[in-house]
Design a protein around this motif. Structure first.
Motif, PDB file in Angstrom:
ATOM      1  N   LEU A 124     -28.392  -4.300   8.494  1.00 28.64           N
ATOM      2  CA  LEU A 124     -27.757  -5.486   9.070  1.00 28.64           C
ATOM      3  C   LEU A 124     -26.273  -5.193   9.278  1.00 28.64           C
ATOM      4  O   LEU A 124     -25.577  -4.777   8.352  1.00 28.64           O
ATOM      5  CB  LEU A 124     -27.922  -6.693   8.149  1.00 28.64           C
ATOM      6  CG  LEU A 124     -27.363  -8.017   8.688  1.00 28.64           C
ATOM      7  CD1 LEU A 124     -28.173  -8.506   9.884  1.00 28.64           C
ATOM      8  CD2 LEU A 124     -27.346  -9.088   7.600  1.00 28.64           C
ATOM      9  N   SER A 125     -25.806  -5.395  10.493  1.00 34.59           N
ATOM     10  CA  SER A 125     -24.401  -5.135  10.827  1.00 34.59           C
ATOM     11  C   SER A 125     -23.638  -6.443  10.868  1.00 34.59           C
ATOM     12  O   SER A 125     -24.054  -7.398  11.530  1.00 34.59           O
ATOM     13  CB  SER A 125     -24.302  -4.452  12.189  1.00 34.59           C
ATOM     14  OG  SER A 125     -25.098  -3.295  12.208  1.00 34.59           O
ATOM     15  N   ALA A 178     -21.834  -2.994   6.695  1.00 34.92           N
ATOM     16  CA  ALA A 178     -23.208  -2.592   6.964  1.00 34.92           C
ATOM     17  C   ALA A 178     -24.067  -2.833   5.745  1.00 34.92           C
ATOM     18  O   ALA A 178     -23.714  -2.440   4.629  1.00 34.92           O
ATOM     19  CB  ALA A 178     -23.269  -1.116   7.356  1.00 34.92           C
ATOM     20  N   GLY A 179     -25.209  -3.492   5.959  1.00 34.86           N
ATOM     21  CA  GLY A 179     -26.174  -3.698   4.887  1.00 34.86           C
ATOM     22  C   GLY A 179     -27.083  -2.488   4.784  1.00 34.86           C
ATOM     23  O   GLY A 179     -27.710  -2.090   5.766  1.00 34.86           O
ATOM     24  N   PRO A 189     -27.253   3.766   8.141  1.00 32.90           N
ATOM     25  CA  PRO A 189     -25.808   3.890   8.383  1.00 32.90           C
ATOM     26  C   PRO A 189     -25.055   4.743   7.384  1.00 32.90           C
ATOM     27  O   PRO A 189     -24.102   5.421   7.728  1.00 32.90           O
ATOM     28  CB  PRO A 189     -25.318   2.432   8.348  1.00 32.90           C
ATOM     29  CG  PRO A 189     -26.356   1.698   7.571  1.00 32.90           C
ATOM     30  CD  PRO A 189     -27.651   2.363   7.883  1.00 32.90           C
ATOM     31  N   LEU A 190     -25.470   4.744   6.109  1.00 25.06           N
ATOM     32  CA  LEU A 190     -24.752   5.500   5.087  1.00 25.06           C
ATOM     33  C   LEU A 190     -25.150   6.972   5.068  1.00 25.06           C
ATOM     34  O   LEU A 190     -24.494   7.802   4.436  1.00 25.06           O
ATOM     35  CB  LEU A 190     -24.985   4.866   3.708  1.00 25.06           C
ATOM     36  CG  LEU A 190     -24.112   5.356   2.537  1.00 25.06           C
ATOM     37  CD1 LEU A 190     -22.636   5.250   2.884  1.00 25.06           C
ATOM     38  CD2 LEU A 190     -24.428   4.578   1.275  1.00 25.06           C
ATOM     39  N   VAL A 253     -17.234  -0.966   5.277  1.00 27.52           N
ATOM     40  CA  VAL A 253     -17.773  -1.377   3.974  1.00 27.52           C
ATOM     41  C   VAL A 253     -19.296  -1.330   4.020  1.00 27.52           C
ATOM     42  O   VAL A 253     -19.912  -1.784   4.986  1.00 27.52           O
ATOM     43  CB  VAL A 253     -17.312  -2.809   3.605  1.00 27.52           C
ATOM     44  CG1 VAL A 253     -17.879  -3.215   2.254  1.00 27.52           C
ATOM     45  CG2 VAL A 253     -15.790  -2.899   3.599  1.00 27.52           C
ATOM     46  N   TYR A 254     -19.891  -0.774   2.967  1.00 26.51           N
ATOM     47  CA  TYR A 254     -21.348  -0.744   2.816  1.00 26.51           C
ATOM     48  C   TYR A 254     -21.723  -1.574   1.587  1.00 26.51           C
ATOM     49  O   TYR A 254     -21.125  -1.405   0.515  1.00 26.51           O
ATOM     50  CB  TYR A 254     -21.857   0.689   2.624  1.00 26.51           C
ATOM     51  CG  TYR A 254     -21.477   1.634   3.736  1.00 26.51           C
ATOM     52  CD1 TYR A 254     -22.291   1.799   4.853  1.00 26.51           C
ATOM     53  CD2 TYR A 254     -20.299   2.385   3.668  1.00 26.51           C
ATOM     54  CE1 TYR A 254     -21.953   2.689   5.871  1.00 26.51           C
ATOM     55  CE2 TYR A 254     -19.951   3.266   4.682  1.00 26.51           C
ATOM     56  CZ  TYR A 254     -20.774   3.414   5.777  1.00 26.51           C
ATOM     57  OH  TYR A 254     -20.430   4.285   6.779  1.00 26.51           O
ATOM     58  N   VAL A 255     -22.683  -2.454   1.758  1.00 26.79           N
ATOM     59  CA  VAL A 255     -23.198  -3.250   0.641  1.00 26.79           C
ATOM     60  C   VAL A 255     -24.721  -3.225   0.700  1.00 26.79           C
ATOM     61  O   VAL A 255     -25.304  -2.876   1.740  1.00 26.79           O
ATOM     62  CB  VAL A 255     -22.692  -4.719   0.713  1.00 26.79           C
ATOM     63  CG1 VAL A 255     -21.180  -4.795   0.601  1.00 26.79           C
ATOM     64  CG2 VAL A 255     -23.169  -5.399   1.998  1.00 26.79           C
ATOM     65  N   PRO A 256     -25.407  -3.555  -0.407  1.00 24.58           N
ATOM     66  CA  PRO A 256     -26.873  -3.629  -0.351  1.00 24.58           C
ATOM     67  C   PRO A 256     -27.329  -4.594   0.737  1.00 24.58           C
ATOM     68  O   PRO A 256     -26.669  -5.601   1.013  1.00 24.58           O
ATOM     69  CB  PRO A 256     -27.241  -4.123  -1.752  1.00 24.58           C
ATOM     70  CG  PRO A 256     -26.133  -3.639  -2.622  1.00 24.58           C
ATOM     71  CD  PRO A 256     -24.894  -3.759  -1.774  1.00 24.58           C
ATOM     72  N   LEU A 257     -28.458  -4.297   1.347  1.00 23.05           N
ATOM     73  CA  LEU A 257     -28.946  -5.081   2.482  1.00 23.05           C
ATOM     74  C   LEU A 257     -29.083  -6.565   2.142  1.00 23.05           C
ATOM     75  O   LEU A 257     -28.695  -7.428   2.940  1.00 23.05           O
ATOM     76  CB  LEU A 257     -30.298  -4.523   2.949  1.00 23.05           C
ATOM     77  CG  LEU A 257     -30.961  -5.237   4.124  1.00 23.05           C
ATOM     78  CD1 LEU A 257     -30.050  -5.268   5.338  1.00 23.05           C
ATOM     79  CD2 LEU A 257     -32.291  -4.567   4.472  1.00 23.05           C
TER      80      LEU A 257
END
Length: 483
Positions: A124-125, A178-179, A189-190, A253-257
């Motif tokens: 999810l963006s 980004a989730g 994404p990661l 920033v990356y976080v859990p979905l």
């Protein structure tokens, strides 16, 4: 006997052997150079596409953004309380999904079940616009004439009150989120980034309030591992700093979905589905299958992205692929023909020699073998010189590293960060993106093997023509040539 005679004849005809060898060398050197530069172009293009695609991603599934309906413009709105009598700090976050319309999370499973799909991961963006600052309320003051007048302060002119002071000072900061499916981080994404400080997510952190930041975002905002990042009032602990494989990654920033879905008010939704095919040669067929079985989606492959790359990289790539290869083939054919003609001409000048050898009992096959042997040695010598020249040219290109630009156009998909509209993806936001690439010219073992093969082939072709002519000579030809 064969070797001794071969060595003696080559020594006697050094100039002719050198001319034949150098002709073949130039053709082989050009082939090596063109192949190496073409390989460098391919690597450069792959580097550009890798910055847009997730590592190991063969295609992405998105859905184009719908036009705003009614009076809704889709623009962010911020509401502040400006009734304070003094200066008051104000802050507000606006979180919006980005990268096209959202898709149901269940579609990830549906895509995974398609024929030819090895794995599929949803992401999810989000785009976060943070506005913070302060309001200062102005003060109403009467004009000077209002303080004068007749007895009792009356009878003077009455001026309207004027507001003095007051105002607002706000800072606007926008960044992308980004989730990440923490259970499948090898795709998505990661996957295009490497954790350089701290650690990445664990499979147990599906709903944890943790975050991984890109190196540039962390440095700009002075975050480090252990810091707290607030997004729309929710605090996230920074557990890692990630360095993208390409400087063109757009995710901050990356976080859990699940956390991203909560922030974006998009429960069980994704904007991008990253897909890996079981066979890289069947990507086109898999794309067709997904489009056929899952209506309303846009499937974009790396080939689609490659078509959007323009600029000097595309021009140079087309030049190396089309003009360069055809030119190298033409030069190589010319070199082979020249070698064959020179060998044939040399045989014509050796009438007495071959006629005498036949008179002494040499069979035609032995004469032919002699000529072919000399030509193969010339070809190998030319191949060695050609490989040396080709390697020198390739290493020179790599040392100079000329800069090329790649302009990334839109595929007509959704847009924004995130795969094909997700983080690091092309789509509409990539239409204005320009990447500088340093060109190299790697030489592979296959290219060297090709050069050796061409050298042997050139020698055999020249030897075959000269040997055929030598085999037709008769002892009487030698006697007629005696003056």
């Amino acid at each position: 006997m064969f070797g001794i005679y071969l060595k003696r004849e080559l020594s006697r005809r050094k100039k002719a052997a050198l001319v034949i060898a150098m002709g073949l060398a130039l053709g082989i050197a050009l082939v090596i150079t063109v192949n190496s530069v073409s390989a460098g172009m391919q690597q450069a293009q792959d580097k550009v596409l890798k910055s847009l695609y997730g590592l190991g991603t063969d295609m992405t599934v998105t859905k184009a953004q719908a036009a705003p309906s009614g009076s809704s413009s889709g623009r962010p709105k911020f509401n502040f309380d400006a009734k304070s009598s003094g200066s008051k700090k104000q802050s507000s976050d606006r979180v919006m999904t980005q990268g096209g319309q959202t898709l149901k999370s269940s579609l990830v499973t549906e895509v995974s079940a398609q024929k030819g799909v090895a794995s599929a991961v949803g992401s999810l963006s989000l785009n976060v616009v943070k506005v913070d600052g302060s309001f200062t309320q102005g003060k109403a003051k009467s004009s000077a004439s209002n303080a004068q007048g007749g007895p009792g302060g009356q009878g003077g002119s009455t001026g309207m009150p004027q507001v003095q002071g007051g105002g607002a000072s706000f800072d606007v900061n926008s960044y992308s989120v980004a989730g990440v499916d923490v259970g499948h981080q090898d795709l998505g994404p990661l996957a295009t980034s490497k954790i350089t400080t701290g650690k990445t997510f664990t499979s147990a952190q599906t709903s944890a309030k943790v975050a991984v930041l890109s190196t540039s975002y962390a440095k700009e905002n002075k975050y480090k591992v252990g810091s707290t990042l607030k997004i729309s009032g929710t605090a996230y602990k920074v557990i890692g700093i990630a360095t993208p494989d390409s400087s063109e990654s757009t995710t901050d920033v990356y976080v859990p979905l699940k956390q991203a879905q909560t922030l974006g008010d998009a429960k069980n939704k994704v904007t991008t589905i990253y897909v890996k095919a079981t066979d890289s040669k069947q990507i086109s067929a898999v794309k067709t299958t997904i489009q056929k079985n899952i209506a309303g989606t846009t499937v974009t492959t790396s080939a689609d992205l490659a078509d959007t790359v323009s600029g000097s990289l595309s021009t140079a790539s087309n030049l190396a692929t089309n003009v360069g290869k055809w030119l190298s083939i033409a030069v190589l054919v010319a070199a082979f023909l020249v070698a064959a003609l020179l060998t044939s001409s040399a045989v014509s000048r050796r009438v007495r020699e071959f006629g005498t050898l036949k008179a002494l009992g040499w069979p035609s096959r032995k004469v032919t073998r002699q000529v072919v042997g000399e030509s193969v040695v010339n070809g190998l010598l030319g191949g060695a010189v050609g490989i040396a020249l080709g390697l020198a040219a390739a290493y020179t290109v790599t040392a100079i590293s000329p800069k090329l630009t790649a302009e990334l156009g839109s595929t007509g998909g959704s847009g924004g960060p995130g795969g094909m509209g997700g983080p690091g993806g092309p789509a509409a936001s990539a239409a204005k993106s320009t990447v500088d690439i340093a060109l190299s010219a790697p030489v592979s073992v296959t290219t060297i093997a090709l050069a050796v093969g061409l050298a042997v082939a050139g020698g055999l072709i020249a030897g075959a023509m000269g040997g055929w002519r030598a085999s037709r000579m008769r002892p009487a030809d030698a006697l007629r040539s005696v003056s």
